[in-house]
Design an enzyme around this catalytic site. Sequence first.
Site, PDB file in Angstrom:
ATOM      1  N   LYS A 180     -33.804 -51.890  63.845  1.00 53.86           N
ATOM      2  CA  LYS A 180     -34.487 -51.161  63.448  1.00 53.86           C
ATOM      3  C   LYS A 180     -35.156 -52.252  61.613  1.00 53.86           C
ATOM      4  CE  LYS A 180     -36.552 -49.223  58.608  1.00 53.86           C
ATOM      5  NZ  LYS A 180     -37.479 -50.323  59.193  1.00 53.86           N
ATOM      6  N   GLY A 233     -29.772 -55.660  53.293  1.00 49.92           N
ATOM      7  CA  GLY A 233     -31.154 -55.348  52.312  1.00 49.92           C
ATOM      8  C   GLY A 233     -30.223 -54.998  51.548  1.00 49.92           C
ATOM      9  N   SER A 234     -30.692 -53.894  50.191  1.00 47.99           N
ATOM     10  CA  SER A 234     -30.610 -53.871  48.663  1.00 47.99           C
ATOM     11  C   SER A 234     -29.977 -53.159  48.896  1.00 47.99           C
ATOM     12  CB  SER A 234     -31.679 -52.937  48.334  1.00 47.99           C
ATOM     13  OG  SER A 234     -32.050 -51.662  49.123  1.00 47.99           O
ATOM     14  N   VAL A 237     -30.167 -48.780  49.067  1.00 45.96           N
ATOM     15  CA  VAL A 237     -30.343 -48.112  50.600  1.00 45.96           C
ATOM     16  C   VAL A 237     -28.775 -48.596  51.101  1.00 45.96           C
ATOM     17  CG1 VAL A 237     -31.458 -48.686  52.730  1.00 45.96           C
ATOM     18  CG2 VAL A 237     -32.473 -48.965  50.456  1.00 45.96           C
ATOM     19  N   GLU A 255     -24.816 -55.558  54.139  1.00 50.27           N
ATOM     20  CA  GLU A 255     -24.384 -56.762  53.122  1.00 50.27           C
ATOM     21  C   GLU A 255     -25.511 -56.912  52.421  1.00 50.27           C
ATOM     22  OE1 GLU A 255     -22.576 -59.520  53.244  1.00 50.27           O
ATOM     23  OE2 GLU A 255     -21.262 -59.248  54.824  1.00 50.27           O
ATOM     24  N   GLU A 390     -30.132 -58.234  40.261  1.00 52.00           N
ATOM     25  CA  GLU A 390     -30.859 -59.092  41.536  1.00 52.00           C
ATOM     26  C   GLU A 390     -32.596 -59.140  41.314  1.00 52.00           C
ATOM     27  OE1 GLU A 390     -30.815 -57.975  46.015  1.00 52.00           O
ATOM     28  OE2 GLU A 390     -29.512 -60.526  46.167  1.00 52.00           O
TER      29      GLU A 390
HETATM   30  N1  LIG Z   1     -28.750 -58.966  50.426  1.00 57.83           N
HETATM   31  C1  LIG Z   1     -30.428 -59.534  50.617  1.00 57.83           C
HETATM   32  O1  LIG Z   1     -30.390 -60.224  51.069  1.00 57.83           O
HETATM   33  C2  LIG Z   1     -31.929 -58.468  50.300  1.00 57.83           C
HETATM   34  C3  LIG Z   1     -31.551 -57.982  49.519  1.00 57.83           C
HETATM   35  N2  LIG Z   1     -32.871 -57.085  48.894  1.00 57.83           N
HETATM   36  C4  LIG Z   1     -33.324 -56.951  47.867  1.00 57.83           C
HETATM   37  O2  LIG Z   1     -33.765 -55.529  47.621  1.00 57.83           O
HETATM   38  C5  LIG Z   1     -34.686 -55.394  47.229  1.00 57.83           C
HETATM   39  C6  LIG Z   1     -35.943 -54.571  48.488  1.00 57.83           C
HETATM   40  O3  LIG Z   1     -36.186 -55.161  49.580  1.00 57.83           O
HETATM   41  P1  LIG Z   1     -36.232 -53.761  50.422  1.00 57.83           P
HETATM   42  O4  LIG Z   1     -37.279 -54.391  51.381  1.00 57.83           O
HETATM   43  O5  LIG Z   1     -37.363 -52.821  49.827  1.00 57.83           O
HETATM   44  O6  LIG Z   1     -34.521 -53.261  50.839  1.00 57.83           O
HETATM   45  P2  LIG Z   1     -34.570 -52.521  51.721  1.00 57.83           P
HETATM   46  O7  LIG Z   1     -32.541 -52.321  51.303  1.00 57.83           O
HETATM   47  O8  LIG Z   1     -35.123 -50.808  51.315  1.00 57.83           O
HETATM   48  O9  LIG Z   1     -34.450 -53.147  53.568  1.00 57.83           O
HETATM   49  C7  LIG Z   1     -34.166 -52.953  53.604  1.00 57.83           C
HETATM   50  C8  LIG Z   1     -33.678 -52.320  55.771  1.00 57.83           C
HETATM   51  O10 LIG Z   1     -33.398 -50.712  54.706  1.00 57.83           O
HETATM   52  C9  LIG Z   1     -34.520 -50.228  55.613  1.00 57.83           C
HETATM   53  N3  LIG Z   1     -34.079 -48.627  55.064  1.00 57.83           N
HETATM   54  C10 LIG Z   1     -35.297 -48.611  53.888  1.00 57.83           C
HETATM   55  N4  LIG Z   1     -35.043 -47.565  53.101  1.00 57.83           N
HETATM   56  C11 LIG Z   1     -33.490 -47.209  54.428  1.00 57.83           C
HETATM   57  C12 LIG Z   1     -33.317 -45.780  54.175  1.00 57.83           C
HETATM   58  N5  LIG Z   1     -33.349 -44.486  53.023  1.00 57.83           N
HETATM   59  N6  LIG Z   1     -32.085 -45.402  55.262  1.00 57.83           N
HETATM   60  C13 LIG Z   1     -31.983 -46.584  56.408  1.00 57.83           C
HETATM   61  N7  LIG Z   1     -32.805 -47.539  55.785  1.00 57.83           N
HETATM   62  C14 LIG Z   1     -33.875 -48.062  55.055  1.00 57.83           C
HETATM   63  C15 LIG Z   1     -35.690 -50.913  55.749  1.00 57.83           C
HETATM   64  O11 LIG Z   1     -36.939 -50.659  55.911  1.00 57.83           O
HETATM   65  P3  LIG Z   1     -38.203 -50.737  55.498  1.00 57.83           P
HETATM   66  O12 LIG Z   1     -38.322 -51.779  55.863  1.00 57.83           O
HETATM   67  O13 LIG Z   1     -39.139 -49.584  56.531  1.00 57.83           O
HETATM   68  O14 LIG Z   1     -38.517 -49.770  54.330  1.00 57.83           O
HETATM   69  C16 LIG Z   1     -35.315 -52.231  55.867  1.00 57.83           C
HETATM   70  O15 LIG Z   1     -35.337 -52.732  57.481  1.00 57.83           O
HETATM   71  C17 LIG Z   1     -35.400 -56.493  46.646  1.00 57.83           C
HETATM   72  O16 LIG Z   1     -35.730 -56.867  45.914  1.00 57.83           O
HETATM   73  C18 LIG Z   1     -33.760 -56.921  46.837  1.00 57.83           C
HETATM   74  O17 LIG Z   1     -32.983 -57.503  45.799  1.00 57.83           O
HETATM   75  C19 LIG Z   1     -33.667 -56.612  49.770  1.00 57.83           C
HETATM   76  C20 LIG Z   1     -33.562 -57.599  51.060  1.00 57.83           C
HETATM   77  C21 LIG Z   1     -32.296 -58.144  51.549  1.00 57.83           C
END
Ligand SMILES: NC(=O)C1=CN([C@@H]2O[C@H](COP(=O)(O)OP(=O)(O)OC[C@H]3O[C@@H](n4cnc5c(N)ncnc54)[C@H](OP(=O)(O)O)[C@@H]3O)[C@@H](O)[C@H]2O)C=CC1
Length: 488
Positions: A180, A233-234, A237, A255, A390
Amino acid sequence: MSLQTQSKTYLNYINGEWTASSANAVEASLNPADKHEIVGYIQNSSKEDLDRAVAAAKEAQPAWRKLSGPARGDYLYKMANALEKHMDEIAETMTREMGKTFPEAKGETARGVAILRYYAGEGMRKVGDVIPSSDSEAFMFTTRVPLGVVGVITPWNFPVAIPIWKMAPALVYGNTVVLKPATETGVTAAKIIECFHEAGLPAGVVNLVTGRGSVIGQGLIDHPGINGITFTGSNTVGKQVGLGAIARGAKYQLEMGGKNPVIVAEDADIELAVEATISGGLRSTGQKCTCTSRVFVQSAVYDEFKEKLLSKVKALKIGNGLDAQTWMGPCASESQYNTVVHYINKGIEEGATLLCGGNKPEGEGLDNGFYIQPAVFEHVKPSMTIAQEEIFGPVLALIKVETMEEALELANDVKFGLSASIFTRNIGNMLSFINEIEAGLVRINAESAGVELQAPFGGMKESSSHSREQGQAAIEFFTSIKTVFVKA
Ligand SMILES: NC(=O)C1=CN([C@@H]2O[C@H](COP(=O)(O)OP(=O)(O)OC[C@H]3O[C@@H](n4cnc5c(N)ncnc54)[C@H](OP(=O)(O)O)[C@@H]3O)[C@@H](O)[C@H]2O)C=CC1
Ligand SMILES: O=C(O)CCC(=O)C(=O)O
């Protein structure tokens, strides 16, 4: 490089076939360099689509697992060759979908190819040890088995490298996968999977389901057919992934964010430190979890460092990542742009001094993109929001320190612990830094971003679930150890 003008609809990939979502709904993926350009449409999938993907992965897993490691590795070599063949097209799609410059996107795609080849080789390496038993007539050894079906949830900032550094080890150790990807980069994800299809991967071994995080991401977390979840991701989440996985006994790996420090000692090569701070902090528009965001500079060299940094940051060329002159592209999305603006305003409100940047740049072709001038702050107190949270954007916070002890203490004073750098020629400074910095990735005289695919990657504190990805470390997540005792 050919610019595509028509917007195509990309489908889910389930059981080896391209299928539309049962919800009959799509989402447009926009170009952050020009919000009026639709890069493509992706499926806004339903829970039913996810169920079909998990069922396909489950059905495919026994036969995939029964293949020998080298045979699975052969598939990965073919996948690498297909990705390499489509490198320019995929890199261009990445630039158009999330804004990083074309050379960065191409470098990342080449890294995806290298990751696949690395893990293809892993198919030939040992998966266990012989351990002397206390019974001299017994034979005791360890072996490893795959988890089963792995759910892969990935972000938009490395839309090729991250899905591949999760899928490649999952596959070579005998798991099947449901991916996903971030909605923001769903088209790039579909193009990777097209390569895997072209490589002849058996049906059901990799499945792609695009759609909302709250539906498909959460659906993967809760799905009884998913045995392990790997997430980048964040932190918000990530915590949900961990809690959901614990609740039903699934294995998980997270991570997440960083707030990475750079320390510039008074004996540092200042030119090198300035170049590395700019590259580590501002490349990819500051959207890497390993990006530099806090810069601790010893007072004796503070003014020299600041002046050199500012003159170079002000000269950076901002623009469309497909333009060869561009050094820094736009933020990946409107919401990311708004987040960065929010933090810049917060920094000013809390009393930090904005030395440069922070505005929307003006110029030809910039009006419709989510562009922002890289911002440098000084008089940043360690307790300020911009020194703690961050930002995920091109924002640097300068903090003057007197001693190395003070720099180390302040560098560690955040909830994150992903990567950290020091610039110094003093071996004592280097050793204290290596021993005392709270970070999973420690870099001496090199920028804070810079991950090598053959080495373990992951953070301390709230940056990760304390596991490691990449290199041989990946085997720990994607397999379970069996300890076997044999007596004739
Ligand atoms: N450490 C890293 O590498 C990263 C950090 N970030 C941080 O996160 C902030 C927000 O970025 P964002 O893209 O919104 O990051 P998210 O954590 O929201 O997204 C990462 C992944 O998780 C998915 N996701 C979102 N909500 C859920 C849920 N409830 N359950 C399971 N999976 C979910 C997203 O899907 P969908 O795209 O459909 O929402 C995406 O595939 C950034 O500003 C940054 O600070 C973001 C990206 C990478
Ligand atoms: O710096 C890198 O190459 C990887 C960074 C990363 O994993 C991330 O930003 O999510």
